[in-house]
Design a protein around this motif. Sequence first.
Motif, short mmCIF file in Angstrom:
data_model
loop_
_atom_site.label_atom_id
_atom_site.label_comp_id
_atom_site.label_asym_id
_atom_site.label_seq_id
_atom_site.Cartn_x
_atom_site.Cartn_y
_atom_site.Cartn_z
N PRO A 1 75.08 55.23 74.80
CA PRO A 1 74.27 54.70 75.89
C PRO A 1 74.92 54.95 77.25
CG PRO A 1 74.34 53.14 74.10
CD PRO A 1 75.25 54.27 73.72
N SER A 2 74.12 55.45 78.21
CA SER A 2 74.64 55.78 79.54
C SER A 2 73.49 55.63 80.52
CB SER A 2 75.14 57.22 79.54
OG SER A 2 74.04 58.08 79.30
N ALA A 3 73.74 55.96 81.79
CA ALA A 3 72.68 55.82 82.78
C ALA A 3 71.53 56.77 82.45
CB ALA A 3 73.24 56.11 84.15
N LYS A 4 71.85 57.96 81.94
CA LYS A 4 70.80 58.93 81.66
C LYS A 4 70.03 58.54 80.38
CE LYS A 4 69.72 63.79 81.42
NZ LYS A 4 70.19 65.08 80.91
N TYR A 5 70.78 58.21 79.35
CA TYR A 5 70.15 57.78 78.10
C TYR A 5 70.52 56.31 77.89
CZ TYR A 5 69.88 62.82 77.41
OH TYR A 5 69.63 64.15 77.56
N GLY B 1 69.36 64.69 69.41
CA GLY B 1 69.43 64.63 70.87
C GLY B 1 68.19 64.00 71.50
N ARG B 2 67.42 63.23 70.72
CA ARG B 2 66.24 62.58 71.30
C ARG B 2 66.63 61.22 71.88
NH1 ARG B 2 62.89 63.59 65.86
NH2 ARG B 2 64.73 62.47 65.13
N ASP B 3 65.99 60.88 72.97
CA ASP B 3 66.32 59.63 73.66
C ASP B 3 65.78 58.43 72.86
OD1 ASP B 3 67.09 57.89 75.76
OD2 ASP B 3 65.00 57.84 76.42
N ILE B 4 66.68 57.52 72.51
CA ILE B 4 66.27 56.41 71.64
C ILE B 4 65.33 55.44 72.35
CG2 ILE B 4 67.14 54.42 70.35
CD1 ILE B 4 69.44 56.12 69.51
N LEU B 5 65.59 55.18 73.63
CA LEU B 5 64.70 54.28 74.36
C LEU B 5 63.27 54.81 74.35
CD1 LEU B 5 64.26 51.80 76.17
CD2 LEU B 5 64.78 53.25 78.14
N SER B 6 63.13 56.12 74.62
CA SER B 6 61.78 56.70 74.65
C SER B 6 61.12 56.59 73.29
CB SER B 6 61.84 58.17 75.06
OG SER B 6 62.56 58.29 76.26
N ALA C 1 58.38 55.88 79.29
CA ALA C 1 59.48 56.56 78.60
C ALA C 1 60.15 57.57 79.52
CB ALA C 1 58.95 57.24 77.34
N PRO C 2 61.48 57.50 79.65
CA PRO C 2 62.17 58.44 80.54
C PRO C 2 62.22 59.86 79.98
CG PRO C 2 63.74 56.92 79.53
CD PRO C 2 62.38 56.45 79.14
N HIS C 3 62.14 60.01 78.64
CA HIS C 3 62.24 61.34 78.04
C HIS C 3 61.12 61.54 77.04
CE1 HIS C 3 66.36 62.00 79.64
NE2 HIS C 3 66.45 60.69 79.49
N ILE D 1 69.64 69.82 71.39
CA ILE D 1 70.87 69.95 70.59
C ILE D 1 72.11 69.66 71.44
CG2 ILE D 1 72.22 71.56 69.16
CD1 ILE D 1 69.61 70.58 67.93
N LEU D 2 72.00 69.90 72.74
CA LEU D 2 73.16 69.70 73.60
C LEU D 2 73.45 68.21 73.82
CD1 LEU D 2 72.53 72.50 76.23
CD2 LEU D 2 74.19 72.46 74.35
N ALA D 3 72.46 67.37 73.51
CA ALA D 3 72.65 65.94 73.81
C ALA D 3 72.70 65.11 72.54
CB ALA D 3 71.51 65.47 74.71
N ARG D 4 73.28 65.65 71.46
CA ARG D 4 73.32 64.88 70.20
C ARG D 4 74.27 63.69 70.31
NH1 ARG D 4 74.90 68.29 65.32
NH2 ARG D 4 74.01 66.52 64.24
N TYR D 5 73.86 62.60 69.70
CA TYR D 5 74.70 61.39 69.60
C TYR D 5 75.37 61.01 70.91
CZ TYR D 5 74.22 61.80 64.53
OH TYR D 5 73.73 61.87 63.26
N LYS D 6 74.61 61.02 72.00
CA LYS D 6 75.18 60.56 73.28
C LYS D 6 75.17 59.03 73.26
CE LYS D 6 75.66 64.43 75.76
NZ LYS D 6 76.95 65.05 75.44
#
Lengths: 300, 334
Positions: A75-79, A87-92, A59-61, A68-73
């Motif tokens: 899909p991107s290279a980071k998430y 703001g939790r990483d869905i893949l993880s 898991a990357p995260h 809170i700063l990363a809500r509803y991001k």
Amino acid sequence: MSVIRENLYPFSTKAEKVRGKDSFWGNVFLRLIKNRMAVAGLVIIAVIIISAIFAPLLAPHDPIKQNILARYKAPSAKYILGTDELGRDILSRIIFGARYSLLIGVITISLSLFLGVILGVVAGYFGGIIDLLLMRLIDIMLAFPYILLAISIVAILGPALSNAMIAISIVNIPTFARIVRSSVLSIKESEYVQAAKALGASDLRIILKHLLPNCMAPLIVQSTLSMASAILSAAGLSFLGLGAQPPTPEWGAMLSDARSALQRAPWVVTFPGIAIMLNVLGFNLLGDGLRDALDPKLKN
Amino acid sequence: MLAYMSKRVVFLVPILIGVSFLVFLMIHLVPGDPAVMMLGERGTPEMLEQLRVDLGLNDSILTQYYRFLKKLIHFDLGRSVISNVPVNKEIGDRFPATLELTIFGMFLAVIIGIPAGILAATKQNSLFDNASMVVALFGVSMPVFWLGLMLIWLFSVKLGWLPPSARLTVGVDLLSITNIHILDSLLTGNLRALFDTFGHLILPAVALGSIPMAIIARMTRSSMLEVMRQDYIRTAYAKGLNSRIVIYKHGFRNALIPVITVVGLQFGSLLGGAVLTETIFSWPGIGKLSYDAIMARDFPVVQGSVLVIALIFVLINLIVDLTYSIIDPRISYS
């Protein structure tokens, strides 16, 4: 064991006879890995097992930690699969969710297998009034639709993952009990069982050494297929808020959290559902493959 | 045949008694005081005592069960703890919605699932066969609640084609006669309501019908494959019948029994088990009713709906069994 082999061995091909000459299970395995669908199922299950075991490494995260700063991001290279409303990483979360999904499947089915086998053996072997009462009990359980019975049991016990698992185990008992009972009924009068009795074997020995091994093939197939439906039902219960509770990264619970985000962030809903589907698909493919491998007569 | 039917009906009695006892026991199996559990924080000691008296919780279990059965015979399922409406009225109001959705969903499942299964079997190992069986495998593996959400996302949120929830758009009037909206709008000649009802039905019916469709397609295919290998099929071909007649008259009719079983069982379980679909689409049926009641700990409603659903389920299974002999006269029950 010998009875199964007599039933199945004549159907194996020449090549199999040369390679897996002495082993019934060796033959089954050979037939299984020749079946492309079954192999696909095995691969899916293997991937899920690996992600479950090595979740912290893969898991990357952090699956629980909020950002809170990363809500509803999106899909991107980071998430890679985006983030949810906290703001939790869905893949993880999906990777960690594999642990819950597999544990739920394995624990619930082991429990229903254990209880179902006991009920089935007792009913089939001892017969009479015990059989009558146990089978009526099973009929009563089967009078409720599957998911409704599970929901009712959780309603009684209270919403929690452990209670959802108990409910799903109970709901699955009848299938196993019926399989074992019918196998036991068909072989308990056979000559080798009578011979074992005449030699003074105890009931327990006859059950463990002679009756149960003959139920193995259908039980293995049914366990695999039931695993698929148990995982599906557990996700459904969690989705309804009756199973895993937040912030557990369980796939059904993730979908439940995500409902309100359908408009803003469809990825929050999409990926946990795909995870559930692939996991269930894996067990269904393997189950179908096992059935064909264990009983080639049934193969279409 | 008549003897077999009456025997089957008599066998139902112990099962129904068992079902009613289990449903009755529900309220007593809950850890703690049922009255406290139902009223929760709201309950004053007087309210609690009143509820205990109303539900007869102060009597012995057997007395309570006897009273439960006696009321049951008069179709009295008690009153909702929350709304105080009689439970049989709540169920009566909600059931037509479930029936409408189930019939529509099963209709989709049957008209797509059976032809797909037949075609896959007659063209075994073709591209169509493989593709449809892969789709069917995904179909049985898909969580219905997820499919529902994805359908809402695509057809309501993205495309805006279909409404995401409820049975009618607010503002569309429909005189309720049977509370089955399609029937009501046809009876009153209300075309606007008819189209509106269809629009609302499509998404939940597709979600609900997807799993049965997959199961029916798989079952039809394997049953057809089995039948098409029989000698009489070869004979039928050999005597020069066209393949359409062989497939439908000789093949499909004989392959029908397991298919009917699956259709019947699925119909029964959808009628009661549509909790997930109804919840997602806010469909005011009996599945949503029981779910809401469970969440609100409204046990008379939970008991009533579970009992009714189980009864329907058992009856449909019985009807399925009895249908065999009509479809296949070779089956005798003497």
